[in-house]
Scaffold this active site. Structure first.
Site, PDB file in Angstrom:
ATOM      1  N   LYS A  37      -2.374  -7.728   5.824  1.00 43.60           N
ATOM      2  CA  LYS A  37      -3.148  -7.857   4.605  1.00 43.60           C
ATOM      3  C   LYS A  37      -2.605  -9.323   4.018  1.00 43.60           C
ATOM      4  O   LYS A  37      -1.180  -9.435   4.090  1.00 43.60           O
ATOM      5  CB  LYS A  37      -3.320  -7.090   3.759  1.00 43.60           C
ATOM      6  CG  LYS A  37      -4.211  -7.027   2.582  1.00 43.60           C
ATOM      7  CD  LYS A  37      -4.345  -6.022   1.736  1.00 43.60           C
ATOM      8  CE  LYS A  37      -5.299  -6.261   0.463  1.00 43.60           C
ATOM      9  NZ  LYS A  37      -5.566  -5.158  -0.105  1.00 43.60           N
ATOM     10  N   SER A  71      -8.435   0.663  -2.139  1.00 49.11           N
ATOM     11  CA  SER A  71      -8.534  -0.597  -1.345  1.00 49.11           C
ATOM     12  C   SER A  71      -7.940  -0.473   0.323  1.00 49.11           C
ATOM     13  O   SER A  71      -8.328  -1.210   1.080  1.00 49.11           O
ATOM     14  CB  SER A  71      -7.679  -1.822  -1.973  1.00 49.11           C
ATOM     15  OG  SER A  71      -8.302  -2.333  -2.854  1.00 49.11           O
ATOM     16  N   SER A  77     -10.412  -3.522  -1.213  1.00 53.25           N
ATOM     17  CA  SER A  77      -9.884  -5.067  -1.107  1.00 53.25           C
ATOM     18  C   SER A  77      -9.319  -5.198   0.311  1.00 53.25           C
ATOM     19  O   SER A  77      -9.378  -6.703   0.779  1.00 53.25           O
ATOM     20  CB  SER A  77      -8.952  -5.320  -1.998  1.00 53.25           C
ATOM     21  OG  SER A  77      -7.674  -4.619  -1.960  1.00 53.25           O
TER      22      SER A  77
END
Lengths: 484, 95
Positions: free
Chosen positions: A76, A175, A151
Site C-alpha cells: 500500500k 481499511s 482505504s
C-alpha cells in the site's frame, strides 16, 4: 502461475518449475494489461522488482530461501519505501521519495518477498471507497462500475485481479477488512501494536495498524509471520512473542464458541448480505462450533466516537505537511503564512481537509472536553463491551460491511453516508482488537465478507478459524471475469 | 452543532488551509452534518468513566538518552523543496 497460492508458488520456485524472475515478469505483464483499467497501482517498480527476483533466484539456488523468497507482492502506498515514490494517495506527496524503508517493508524484504509496486489508496487512508485518491478511483475487479472499498482499495483490487500474490494494507477504521470484503479476498487487521507503525504514514496513531491482505488465510498467515513483532523504533509496538501462525492453522474447531452481536444484524444490514453471513455461520456449526447471540450495547456509538478521535489525531499528524521540508510547496509564496496555507490547501484533497478541520475544531479551546475527552470515555465503554463478550465467547462474527460494493460516485458527495460503510469495522479499532474479513457466498456476483473479531493477540486463532472454513468451502477461490 | 461560513474560516485559519469562500460554504454544510453524527455521543452517560489512554493500558517506553541515528541531513534534504547550505529555505520572516 497467478492462480497459485503463495504456498504453491513457493513450492514451484523451490522445485525450479519456474524462476522468481519468470514469475515476477508474469505478474508485471498482467499489471501492464489489467491495471490501466483497474488503477490498482500508483507506481509499478518493474526494474527493482526484477532485480529483487534475481537475488531471490540466487538465494533459492544457494538453498538459503525463506518462506516468502521470490514471491511477488505489493505495498500500500502508505508504507515508506526507500528510493521508490511513497505518495499516500495525495498530491501533497506526489514527488515524495522516502529516505528509508518502513519496518514492515524491511521485514518483508528480509523474508525475500519481491515488491512489484505501490498500490492505490484513499488519500492519507481517509475514505471507504478509494475515490479520494489524487490518482483517481480504483475499479472493483468484480464490476468495474463499482468501488473496491477503502482505504486499502488498490491492494484489495490487485489481489482479487491476480496482479500480485498478496499485499500489505493498513486499517484505522476498517481499511483492510472493508475492501477485503468488497473485493472477495482475505485480510487481517492485527492487534494494535502487533505490527510496527514505523515508516507507515500516520493518520490516527492510536488506531492505525498494518496487516496482510491475501487470497487465503494460509497466505495471510505467511505474511503476518514476517510482518509482526516488536520494533523499538515504534513507541507503541508491543513486545510480545509472535506465535507460529502457519502451525496453528489446522486446529479443530469443535467446541469453538462464536458470538453474534445482535447490533451487527439489525436495521441497515442488507438482507441478502445477512443471508450470506448466516450461510457461513451454519458452516461453522457443521465444523462443531457453538453459536450464541451476544450484545455489544455501545457499538452503535463507534462511528460518532471514531469521527472525533480519528480526525483529532489526523489534524495533529498532518500538521507536519507544511511545504518546508518535503512534499508539495505552492508557487511563489508571499510570506511564511501564505506558504503554509496555500501548500496545504493545494496539497490536500477535500476529504482530508474535512477531517483536518473537524479535528482542529474538536481540539480547539473550549471544545476538547465535550468532544475528544467524551469520545475517549465512550471508547472505554466500547472496549469494555468486548471484554465482557470474550468471557463468554472465543470469537465474534458478523458482516464486514453492511452492503456489497456500491457504484462509483454513489456516496462521494455525502461524507456521513460514506462513514457509515465502516459501521461494523470501527469498533475493533477503537478497542485495539484484531479483526479479519474472509469471503463468503456472493450476492449478485459481488463478494460478501464475514468479519471475525478475536481477543487481543489472538491473530493465530482468527487465521485458524478462517482457514478451516476455507478448507471446507470455495468462496475464496472465485476469480473475477477477465482476471482468470 | 451547526457551523456557518465564518466558523469554517476560523477553523481553516487554525488548520493553515487557504480556502476560497465558496469552499467554506460547502464545508460548513459538510462539517455540520459530521458534527450532527458526532452529537449522538451526548446521550451517553459517561460520569465516572475514565478516558481510554491505550487499549492495552501500555505506558510509553523509555530508552537510554543516546543518539541512535547517524547524520543523514544531506540525504533528507535531497527531497526538500528549497535548501541552501544545509538549511531549509522559507520566505523571509524577520525584516
Amino acid at each position: 502461475m497467478h492462480e497459485q497460492t503463495i504456498l504453491a508458488l513457493a513450492e514451484d520456485l523451490r522445485a525450479r518449475r519456474y524462476s522468481s524472475v519468470e514469475l515476477t515478469r508474469h505478474y508485471l505483464e498482467r499489471i501492464a494489461r489489467l491495471n490501466p483499467d483497474l488503477n490498482a497501482f500508483i507506481t509499478v517498480a518493474a526494474e527493482p522488482a526484477l532485480a529483487a527476483a534475481g537475488r531471490a533466484d540466487a538465494a533459492l539456488a544457494a538453498g538459503t530461501a525463506e518462506p516468502l523468497t521470490g514471491i511477488p507482492i505489493a505495498h500500500k502506498d502508505i508504507f515508506c519505501t526507500r528510493g521508490l515514490r511513497t505518495s499516500c494517495g495525495s498530491r501533497m506527496l506526489d514527488t515524495f521519495i522516502a529516505p528509508y524503508d518502513a519496518t514492515v517493508v524491511e521485514r518483508l524484504a528480509t523474508a525475500g518477498a519481491v515488491v512489484l509496486g505501490k498500490t492505490n489508496m484513499d488519500e492519507f487512508a481517509m475514505g471507504s471507497s478509494n475515490e479520494t485518491s489524487w490518482y483517481g478511483p480504483v475499479r472493483n475487479p468484480w464490476d468495474h462500475t463499482r468501488v473496491p472499498g477503502g482505504s486499502s482499495g488498490g491492494s484489495a483490487a490487485a489481489i482479487a485481479a491476480r496482479l500480485c500474490a498478496a499485499a500489505t494494507g493498513t486499517d484505522t477504521g476498517g481499511s483492510i477488512r472493508q475492501p477485503a470484503a468488497l473485493c472477495g479476498i482475505t485480510g487481517i487487521k492485527p492487534t494494535y501494536g502487533r505490527c510496527s507503525r514505523w515508516g507507515m504514514i500516520a493518520f490516527a496513531s492510536s488506531l492505525d495498524q498494518a496487516g496482510p491482505m491475501a487470497r487465503s488465510a494460509a497466505d495471510a498467515a505467511l505474511l503476518l509471520q514476517a510482518m509482526a513483532g516488536f520494533d523499538p523504533r515504534d513507541s507503541t509496538s508491543i513486545d510480545t512473542p509472535v506465535p507460529d501462525y502457519t502451525a496453528g492453522l489446522n486446529q479443530d474447531l469443535a467446541g469453538l464458541r462464536i458470538g453474534l452481536p445482535k447490533e451487527y444484524f439489525g436495521d441497515g444490514l442488507d438482507a441478502r448480505t445477512a443471508a450470506s453471513i448466516d450461510g457461513a455461520i451454519r458452516e461453522y456449526e457443521q465444523l462443531g462450533a457453538r453459536v450464541s447471540e451476544i450484545s455489544l450495547p455501545n457499538s452503535p456509538l463507534s462511528v460518532p466516537v471514531y469521527y472525533v478521535v480519528a480526525p483529532a489525531e489526523c489534524s495533529s499528524n498532518l500538521a507536519r505537511f507544511d511545504g518546508v521540508r518535503y512534499g508539495h510547496r505552492c508557487q511563489s509564496p508571499a510570506d511564511l503564512e501564505d506558504l503554509y496555507q496555500r501548500s496545504r490547501a493545494e496539497g490536500f484533497g477535500p476529504e482530508v481537509q474535512r477531517r483536518i478541520m473537524i479535528g482542529t475544531y474538536v481540539l480547539s479551546a473550549g471544545y476538547y472536553d465535550a468532544y475528544y475527552l467524551k469520545a475517549q470515555k465512550i471508547r472505554h465503554l466500547i472496549a469494555d463491551d468486548f471484554k465482557r463478550a470474550f468471557t463468554r465467547v472465543d470469537v465474534i462474527m458478523g458482516p464486514s460491511s453492511p452492503t456489497t460494493a456500491f457504484p462509483i460516485g454513489a456516496k462521494r458527495d455525502d461524507p456521513v453516508a460514506m462513514y457509515l460503510s465502516d459501521i461494523y469495522t470501527i469498533a475493533a479499532n477503537l478497542a485495539g482488537l484484531p479483526g479479519m474479513s474472509i469471503p463468503v457466498a456472493p450476492v449478485d456476483g459481488l463478494p460478501v465478507g464475514l468479519q471475525i473479531i478475536g481477543n487481543y493477540f489472538e491473530e493465530g486463532r482468527l487465521l485458524n478459524v478462517a482457514h478451516r472454513l476455507q478448507q471446507e468451502t470455495h468462496w475464496h477461490c472465485a476469480v473475477p471475469t477477465g482476471c482468470a | 452543532m451547526a457551523l456557518d461560513q465564518s466558523d469554517v474560516e476560523k477553523i481553516a485559519h487554525l488548520a493553515r488551509l487557504a480556502l476560497p469562500a465558496a469552499a467554506c460554504t460547502r464545508y460548513a454544510h459538510d462539517l455540520s452534518n459530521i458534527l450532527a453524527l458526532v452529537a449522538q455521543m451526548d446521550a451517553v452517560d459517561t460520569a465516572g468513566v475514565a478516558p481510554m489512554a491505550h487499549p492495552l493500558h501500555q505506558t510509553q517506553r523509555l530508552r537510554p538518552d543516546v543518539p541512535t541515528e547517524p547524520d543523514q541531513r544531506a540525504h533528507f534534504q535531497s527531497i526538500a523543496p528549497q535548501t541552501d547550505g544545509g538549511l531549509y529555505l522559507v520566505p523571509r520572516v524577520i525584516e
